[in-house]
Structures are given as structure tokens and as C-alpha cells.
Design a protein around this motif. Sequence first.
Motif, PDB file in Angstrom:
ATOM      1  N   ARG A 265       0.842  -1.203   0.000  1.00 48.24           N
ATOM      2  CA  ARG A 265       0.000   0.000   0.000  1.00 48.24           C
ATOM      3  C   ARG A 265       0.875   1.250   0.000  1.00 48.24           C
ATOM      4  NH1 ARG A 265      -5.059   1.896   2.569  1.00 48.24           N
ATOM      5  NH2 ARG A 265      -4.686   3.798   3.761  1.00 48.24           N
ATOM      6  N   GLU A 266       1.901   1.274   0.857  1.00 50.61           N
ATOM      7  CA  GLU A 266       2.787   2.436   0.922  1.00 50.61           C
ATOM      8  C   GLU A 266       3.555   2.615  -0.394  1.00 50.61           C
ATOM      9  OE1 GLU A 266       5.310   2.352   4.324  1.00 50.61           O
ATOM     10  OE2 GLU A 266       3.662   2.658   5.755  1.00 50.61           O
ATOM     11  N   ARG A 267       4.002   1.511  -0.982  1.00 50.78           N
ATOM     12  CA  ARG A 267       4.737   1.596  -2.248  1.00 50.78           C
ATOM     13  C   ARG A 267       3.875   2.256  -3.315  1.00 50.78           C
ATOM     14  NH1 ARG A 267       5.066  -0.573  -6.957  1.00 50.78           N
ATOM     15  NH2 ARG A 267       3.365  -2.053  -6.582  1.00 50.78           N
ATOM     16  N   ARG A 268       2.615   1.859  -3.376  1.00 51.84           N
ATOM     17  CA  ARG A 268       1.726   2.423  -4.388  1.00 51.84           C
ATOM     18  C   ARG A 268       1.407   3.893  -4.091  1.00 51.84           C
ATOM     19  NH1 ARG A 268      -2.686  -2.333  -5.833  1.00 51.84           N
ATOM     20  NH2 ARG A 268      -1.155  -3.938  -6.398  1.00 51.84           N
ATOM     21  N   LEU A 269       1.210   4.238  -2.836  1.00 50.20           N
ATOM     22  CA  LEU A 269       0.922   5.633  -2.493  1.00 50.20           C
ATOM     23  C   LEU A 269       2.074   6.545  -2.903  1.00 50.20           C
ATOM     24  CD1 LEU A 269      -0.784   5.249   1.011  1.00 50.20           C
ATOM     25  CD2 LEU A 269      -1.859   6.100  -1.082  1.00 50.20           C
ATOM     26  N   TYR A 270       3.297   6.080  -2.668  1.00 53.33           N
ATOM     27  CA  TYR A 270       4.459   6.868  -3.101  1.00 53.33           C
ATOM     28  C   TYR A 270       4.464   7.005  -4.629  1.00 53.33           C
ATOM     29  CZ  TYR A 270       6.745   6.972   1.485  1.00 53.33           C
ATOM     30  OH  TYR A 270       7.069   7.221   2.804  1.00 53.33           O
ATOM     31  N   ALA A 271       4.124   5.934  -5.322  1.00 55.53           N
ATOM     32  CA  ALA A 271       4.113   5.972  -6.778  1.00 55.53           C
ATOM     33  C   ALA A 271       3.025   6.898  -7.312  1.00 55.53           C
ATOM     34  CB  ALA A 271       3.911   4.558  -7.333  1.00 55.53           C
ATOM     35  N   TRP A 272       1.962   7.089  -6.512  1.00 57.52           N
ATOM     36  CA  TRP A 272       0.847   7.923  -6.946  1.00 57.52           C
ATOM     37  C   TRP A 272       0.993   9.386  -6.506  1.00 57.52           C
ATOM     38  CZ3 TRP A 272      -3.513   4.103  -5.050  1.00 57.52           C
ATOM     39  CH2 TRP A 272      -3.445   2.936  -5.816  1.00 57.52           C
ATOM     40  N   GLY A 273       2.154   9.749  -5.970  1.00 56.02           N
ATOM     41  CA  GLY A 273       2.407  11.150  -5.680  1.00 56.02           C
ATOM     42  C   GLY A 273       2.518  11.554  -4.237  1.00 56.02           C
ATOM     43  N   VAL A 274       2.353  10.629  -3.291  1.00 52.65           N
ATOM     44  CA  VAL A 274       2.535  10.968  -1.881  1.00 52.65           C
ATOM     45  C   VAL A 274       4.019  11.172  -1.601  1.00 52.65           C
ATOM     46  CG1 VAL A 274       2.312  10.107   0.484  1.00 52.65           C
ATOM     47  CG2 VAL A 274       0.445   9.768  -1.149  1.00 52.65           C
ATOM     48  N   SER A 275       4.347  12.244  -0.896  1.00 57.31           N
ATOM     49  CA  SER A 275       5.757  12.571  -0.645  1.00 57.31           C
ATOM     50  C   SER A 275       6.312  11.848   0.578  1.00 57.31           C
ATOM     51  CB  SER A 275       5.913  14.094  -0.450  1.00 57.31           C
ATOM     52  OG  SER A 275       5.349  14.810  -1.519  1.00 57.31           O
ATOM     53  N   ARG A 276       5.532  11.842   1.687  1.00 55.42           N
ATOM     54  CA  ARG A 276       6.000  11.199   2.917  1.00 55.42           C
ATOM     55  C   ARG A 276       4.833  10.473   3.578  1.00 55.42           C
ATOM     56  NH1 ARG A 276      10.643  13.481   5.155  1.00 55.42           N
ATOM     57  NH2 ARG A 276      10.587  11.680   6.554  1.00 55.42           N
ATOM     58  N   ILE A 277       5.155   9.359   4.215  1.00 54.62           N
ATOM     59  CA  ILE A 277       4.158   8.603   4.975  1.00 54.62           C
ATOM     60  C   ILE A 277       4.703   8.392   6.381  1.00 54.62           C
ATOM     61  CG2 ILE A 277       2.879   6.434   5.190  1.00 54.62           C
ATOM     62  CD1 ILE A 277       3.097   6.130   2.149  1.00 54.62           C
ATOM     63  N   VAL A 278       3.882   8.706   7.385  1.00 55.54           N
ATOM     64  CA  VAL A 278       4.285   8.519   8.774  1.00 55.54           C
ATOM     65  C   VAL A 278       3.228   7.673   9.474  1.00 55.54           C
ATOM     66  CG1 VAL A 278       3.177  10.687   9.495  1.00 55.54           C
ATOM     67  CG2 VAL A 278       5.002   9.689  10.893  1.00 55.54           C
ATOM     68  N   ARG A 279       3.660   6.765  10.309  1.00 58.58           N
ATOM     69  CA  ARG A 279       2.743   5.902  11.046  1.00 58.58           C
ATOM     70  C   ARG A 279       2.930   6.174  12.535  1.00 58.58           C
ATOM     71  NH1 ARG A 279       1.232   2.534   6.896  1.00 58.58           N
ATOM     72  NH2 ARG A 279      -0.343   1.631   8.263  1.00 58.58           N
ATOM     73  N   PHE A 280       1.837   6.142  13.266  1.00 59.40           N
ATOM     74  CA  PHE A 280       1.942   6.341  14.714  1.00 59.40           C
ATOM     75  C   PHE A 280       0.959   5.425  15.432  1.00 59.40           C
ATOM     76  CE2 PHE A 280      -0.962   9.568  13.049  1.00 59.40           C
ATOM     77  CZ  PHE A 280      -2.081   9.387  13.847  1.00 59.40           C
ATOM     78  N   THR A 281       1.211   5.213  16.716  1.00 59.77           N
ATOM     79  CA  THR A 281       0.432   4.283  17.518  1.00 59.77           C
ATOM     80  C   THR A 281      -0.344   5.023  18.609  1.00 59.77           C
ATOM     81  OG1 THR A 281       2.190   3.950  19.148  1.00 59.77           O
ATOM     82  CG2 THR A 281       2.224   2.532  17.170  1.00 59.77           C
ATOM     83  N   PHE A 282      -1.166   4.282  19.312  1.00 59.60           N
ATOM     84  CA  PHE A 282      -1.913   4.846  20.437  1.00 59.60           C
ATOM     85  C   PHE A 282      -0.953   5.380  21.499  1.00 59.60           C
ATOM     86  CE2 PHE A 282      -3.948   4.274  24.628  1.00 59.60           C
ATOM     87  CZ  PHE A 282      -5.051   5.108  24.468  1.00 59.60           C
ATOM     88  N   ASP A 283       0.122   4.652  21.768  1.00 59.76           N
ATOM     89  CA  ASP A 283       1.099   5.124  22.754  1.00 59.76           C
ATOM     90  C   ASP A 283       1.732   6.441  22.315  1.00 59.76           C
ATOM     91  OD1 ASP A 283       0.664   3.060  24.493  1.00 59.76           O
ATOM     92  OD2 ASP A 283       2.381   1.869  23.854  1.00 59.76           O
TER      93      ASP A 283
END
Length: 307
Positions: A265-283
Motif C-alpha cells: 500500500r505504501e509503495r503504491r501511495l508513493y508511486a501515486w504522488g505521496v511525498s512522505r508517509i508517517v505511522r503512529f500508535t496509540f502510545d
Amino acid sequence: MRAQQQRSCVFAANDAEGKALRRRTRDGELVSPHRGLFIDAQYWKTLNGADKVKHIVRCLSQRHPSWVFAGPTAVAIHGFAHQWSIHSAVYIASSVNAGHGAKGVHRIFMTDLPAVEIQGIPVTSVARTLVDCGLMLPFASALPIFDSAFRNGHEASAVRAICSALHRDTAAVERLLTHANPLSENGGESLARAVMIEMGFAVPQLQHIFANPQNAGEWYRVDFAWLFPGGYTVVAEYDGVAKYVDPAMTGRKTIQAVVHQQSERERRLYAWGVSRIVRFTFDDVVHRQPLADKLAGVGIPRVGGVP
């Protein structure tokens, strides 16, 4: 009696029964989650915070049929997303006084008692419940409740109507109405957005869709997105534990399969123009600074905050 206790709370019918129930509580067979109320200890451990409140309220409502449950307690009965930590006491509406009543019971004063009945339990209306929670709770605790209520189709106009009739400052409620968004899919995402707002970060778009430029039928919807001038785009994803282990969310895939799917999913989002992806948790959200560091690390600007 034990079979009944496994599914509901009970009050002692008399002193002798009360003594027997307290003895079983000391032995660890029962727990007493509210004054004079008892329930099977093993069953109690299986319940989440909201279900515990519902059990207590159902029993109290039978003993006190005139009570109208209010505030955070009404939130649980209405079924809105919320943090279980808001249940420090049982809240009821009162046209006589406010403050603490019997041990563990807090009264919320209101000249009018707009009550509805849910599964036989009298509670304040959705609008009144939102107003009370907006006035009582911190912004980050109240926003998930407002998001959830609006996601279920309730409207801000009824909330504002109640506020206009109160002779007190309701700015906190108006602030929540300004930021409430029915697109938030769950309480975790709402809490995360509330913390972002409180820390002064730019408010993200919710559930933004990114599509394959070559195939509009291939797309992903993301939790949070910031679209900046010049084409710089940031996506943030909230990683709840259920995303990896709840069969209802994983389609019974293994954790490895879910992680692989996430990477694709992240690979495709980058290919579709997303510059950065950040993930975070409840903590990350609860401790705040880890979330702040992650957002600042991908260039999300701070533009203000909620007092």
C-alpha cells in the motif's frame, strides 16, 4: 445465583446476603465495582470499560428507576466512541442540585431533563449529553465523543440550541463543534486528531482518497492527509493493535500478511504522488511527544493550538 452473577450485577437483598456477597468478594470470587453492587470476578475481567459501565448502570437503574443518567455515563449508554478513563464515577441528571451524591455518584444540575430511553435505561438526550461532556471533559477526551455522535447522524444545531439556553460560558462546546468531523472512523483517530490540534499542528484532511493516475478504479483511502502548495503531500496512518490482530479487520490474515499488504500500500501511495508517509500508535498519541516528533519530522507545520 452464580449463573445470574456471571451476566449481571446484583445488589444484596438484605444484610445477610450482603455479608455473604462481601465474603465472596474477599475470597476473589466476586468484585464490587460500585457501592453495594457485586458481579462475578472472572466475567468482569472479560468486559471493556464501556460494557462495565453498562452493567453498573443497568443494575442502578433497576434500583433507582427515577434516575436519568447523564454526562460520561450517558456516552456509554448511547454507544459513542470514547476513552474509558472518563468513567471515574456514575453521572446522573438532577434538577435540584449538583455535585457528589451517594458514593461514586455525581449529579449534573439542569433545569430541564431532556431524557430518552435506551434499552430501558433513561439517559439524557444526545445533544444534552454532548453539551455536558464538552463542559466537563478535556478537549482531547470530548472530541472522540462529538465525532462519534455526528458520525451517527446527529447535528450541531441541537447542541447549540441547548448552549444558548444555558447561563454560562459554552465556548468549550463551540470549539468542539468547530473541530468535530464525522469522517473520523474511530475513537483512536479522533483522539489523535484532537492531540494534533492541541499541540498546534495543521489540521489534516480525513479519509482522503489517492487514486492510481493510470487507473481511477485503483485507490486507497488514508486516515490523515496534508496537501501543501507545490505538490508536497504527507499521509499519516493510525496503527491500532486491531489493525494487526482483529480478524474483523485483518480478514483473518496473518500479521506477516498484513504487514506485507501495508508495505505494498505504501509503495503504491508513493508511486501515486505521496511525498512522505508517517505511522503512529496509540502510545505515541497518549505520550504526545513521540507524535509531535513524527509530525514535525515530515514537515507538518504548527499553526496554533486549543487552549
